[in-house]
Design a protein around this motif. Structure first.
Motif, mmCIF file in Angstrom:
data_model
loop_
_atom_site.group_PDB
_atom_site.id
_atom_site.type_symbol
_atom_site.label_atom_id
_atom_site.label_comp_id
_atom_site.label_asym_id
_atom_site.label_seq_id
_atom_site.Cartn_x
_atom_site.Cartn_y
_atom_site.Cartn_z
ATOM 1 N N LYS A 31 -1.446 8.432 13.306
ATOM 2 C CA LYS A 31 -2.167 8.215 12.090
ATOM 3 C C LYS A 31 -1.275 7.534 11.111
ATOM 4 O O LYS A 31 -1.606 7.238 10.018
ATOM 5 C CB LYS A 31 -2.432 9.506 11.466
ATOM 6 C CG LYS A 31 -1.506 10.375 10.838
ATOM 7 C CD LYS A 31 -2.084 11.323 9.973
ATOM 8 C CE LYS A 31 -0.925 12.125 9.459
ATOM 9 N NZ LYS A 31 -1.289 13.140 8.330
ATOM 10 N N ASP A 67 -5.265 2.101 4.309
ATOM 11 C CA ASP A 67 -4.657 1.081 5.220
ATOM 12 C C ASP A 67 -5.406 -0.090 5.253
ATOM 13 O O ASP A 67 -5.043 -1.303 5.189
ATOM 14 C CB ASP A 67 -4.118 1.771 6.573
ATOM 15 C CG ASP A 67 -3.339 2.880 6.534
ATOM 16 O OD1 ASP A 67 -2.450 3.053 5.655
ATOM 17 O OD2 ASP A 67 -3.302 3.567 7.412
ATOM 18 N N LYS A 99 0.908 -1.124 -0.035
ATOM 19 C CA LYS A 99 0.021 0.153 -0.004
ATOM 20 C C LYS A 99 0.624 1.352 0.002
ATOM 21 O O LYS A 99 1.936 1.204 0.907
ATOM 22 C CB LYS A 99 -0.821 -0.110 1.222
ATOM 23 C CG LYS A 99 -1.907 1.225 1.341
ATOM 24 C CD LYS A 99 -1.313 2.230 2.411
ATOM 25 C CE LYS A 99 -2.170 3.523 2.318
ATOM 26 N NZ LYS A 99 -1.549 4.346 3.049
ATOM 27 N N GLY A 150 -7.831 8.155 6.108
ATOM 28 C CA GLY A 150 -6.549 7.131 6.489
ATOM 29 C C GLY A 150 -7.010 5.540 6.062
ATOM 30 O O GLY A 150 -6.363 4.697 6.332
HETATM 31 MG MG MG Z 1 -2.603 7.290 6.105
#
Ligand code: MG
Ligand code: ADP
Ligand code: ASP
Length: 417
Positions: free
Chosen positions: A220, A165, A18, A162
């Motif tokens: 984060k 992920d 990723k 986010g």
């Molecule tokens: Mg991130």
């Protein structure tokens, strides 16, 4: 097709990689990602790549939406937000083809990342791996847009900021990947955010429980749900740099190292996405907490820290924290309820932040919280709220002290050594 049969036949590693926003932030960086993917292919691995939107893009889209509506319609907001990742998947596929690597890009709905209907914070319910496995078998790199899926109502849904992920770890779980590699702009998980404390140290490994706490308390580097997924499906998860060559990054481990308990505090996290709500002068009687928090929960607002004072002369005060973006609607809601619950005052403060220390070793050490409070007091930092669990202590403080408190606690617990 059964993936077990497939992998027994080809005897190869399957890696999900990723790449976050900064890692795909320019045409040059996307070409650099293509080179990394090619390297993994040349080493003989099958590769599924999950990408984020180019850095700044999701923020730009959020801002545009807010120009249309103060509180953008969640379904339509997702339609807008999901476009960022669609650009990156196409560009990366082109970059790969340009260096002779066969690749194919897919949006979340095309590979059928199925979610619930909670727009802007949807949860993944199911993923169909067949299409991806067929491409891998044909020798292609599969590129999937992170952060998005299709809801049970057939609408585009996003997974929360986010969220790429989580897309990556979920795909790794479904495909039974040998490893899920999260490439980002730092070379692993540090004892705290290295941008705030330059003395922060990279950890070679971190336990799953500690990573879960750090992520939930605001670090984060990994979205909390990605860590939850990794735990549930035992995905081998590693955080690495996309900008530097070499290095093993940080591996999230599921076994406890014998030495771990010796380290009392292993990380410090901070979170500015906080607001404190105060409800004053409510009658001190059974059911009052339910009346207040029940209404807040019905509005789908997540409450974190809660304090109810000891009653005095028949009334009491009640405080709790909510995500900053929910402060205004929560205040509106409680002001409407003020007379029903009999409160004298409803107020809010969105200039607060939460700073936390995390460590498995806290289980077997006493006095850690007191040491934390003493260190903060020595800097004149006032604590507004406290919450604790077996392996963490969090305090709510004025946001202007956030970086100072993080630095002080990092030093106090010897994390710079
Ligand atoms: Mg991130
Ligand atoms: P991406 O765009 O690749 O998803 P993020 O910005 O979401 O990257 O996450 C990486 C950032 O997380 C780092 O740049 C760093 O500032 C921040 N961060 C916060 N806490 C930590 C920590 N404990 N270790 C490493 N990075 C951290
Ligand atoms: N692009 C989304 C965000 O900025 C998702 C992600 O980067 O993981 O939050």
């Amino acid at each position: 097709m059964n993936h077990i049969d497939y992998f027994e036949r080809i005897k190869m590693a399957l890696i999900v990689q990723k790449y976050g926003g900064t890692s795909v932030g320019s045409a040059e960086r996307i070409k650099n990602v293509a080179k990394r993917v090619k390297k993994a292919r040349d080493e003989g691995h099958d590769v599924v790549v999950v990408v984020s939107a180019m850095s700044g893009e999701t923020n730009r889209l959020v801002a545009l939406a807010h120009e249309m509506q103060e509180f953008p319609d969640p379904r339509e907001l997702d339609v807008v937000l999901a476009t960022g990742e669609q650009v990156t998947i196409g560009l990366l596929a082109m970059a790969l083809k340009n260096i002779g690597v066969d690749a194919k890009s897919y949006t979340g709905w095309q590979v059928a990342v199925k979610t619930d209907t909670a727009h802007t914070k949807a949860r993944i319910e199911e993923i169909d791996g067949d299409k991806m496995l067929a491409d891998l078998k044909a020798g292609r790199v599969v590129i999937v847009a992170g952060f998005q899926g299709i809801s049970s109502a057939g609408d585009i849904a996003t997974l929360g900021r986010g969220g790429s992920d989580t897309s990556a770890v979920a795909l790794a779980a479904v495909l039974k990947a040998d490893e899920c590699q999260i490439y980002t702009d730092v070379d692993g998980v540090y004892t705290t955010d290295p941008r705030v404390v330059p003395e922060a140290k990279r950890m070679d490994t971190i336990t799953f429980e500690e990573m879960l706490e750090l992520a939930s308390l605001g670090s984060k580097v990994l979205q909390i749900r990605s860590v939850e997924f990794a735990g549930k499906y035992k995905v081998r998860l590693r955080v690495l740099s996309s900008l530097e060559e070499g290095g093993n990054g940080t591996l999230i481990t599921f076994e406890e190292d014998q030495n771990m308990e010796k380290v009392v505090v292993s990380g410090v996290a901070f979170d500015k996405n906080q607001a404190r709500i105060n409800v004053r002068g409510v009658p001190d009687k059974p059911g009052i907490a339910y009346q207040i928090l029940g209404a807040v929960a019905d509005a789908n607002v997540e409450v974190d820290m809660i304090i109810q004072n000891v009653g005095c002369e028949g009334t009491t005060d009640f405080s709790f924290t909510v995500p900053r973006g929910d402060c205004k609607p929560t205040l509106e809601l409680l002001n409407n309820l003020k007379n029903t619950i009999g409160a004298t005052e409803v107020s809010g403060d969105d200039t607060v932040c939460k700073v936390s220390i995390v460590g498995l070793g806290m289980r077997s050490h006493v006095g850690v919280a007191a040491q934390m409070f003493r260190a903060l007091a020595a800097e004149g930092i006032n604590i507004q709220m406290i919450s604790t669990s077996e392996i963490k202590v969090s305090v709510l403080i004025d946001e202007k002290y956030m970086e100072l408190a993080t630095r002080v606690l990092h030093k106090e617990f010897g994390l710079d050594k």
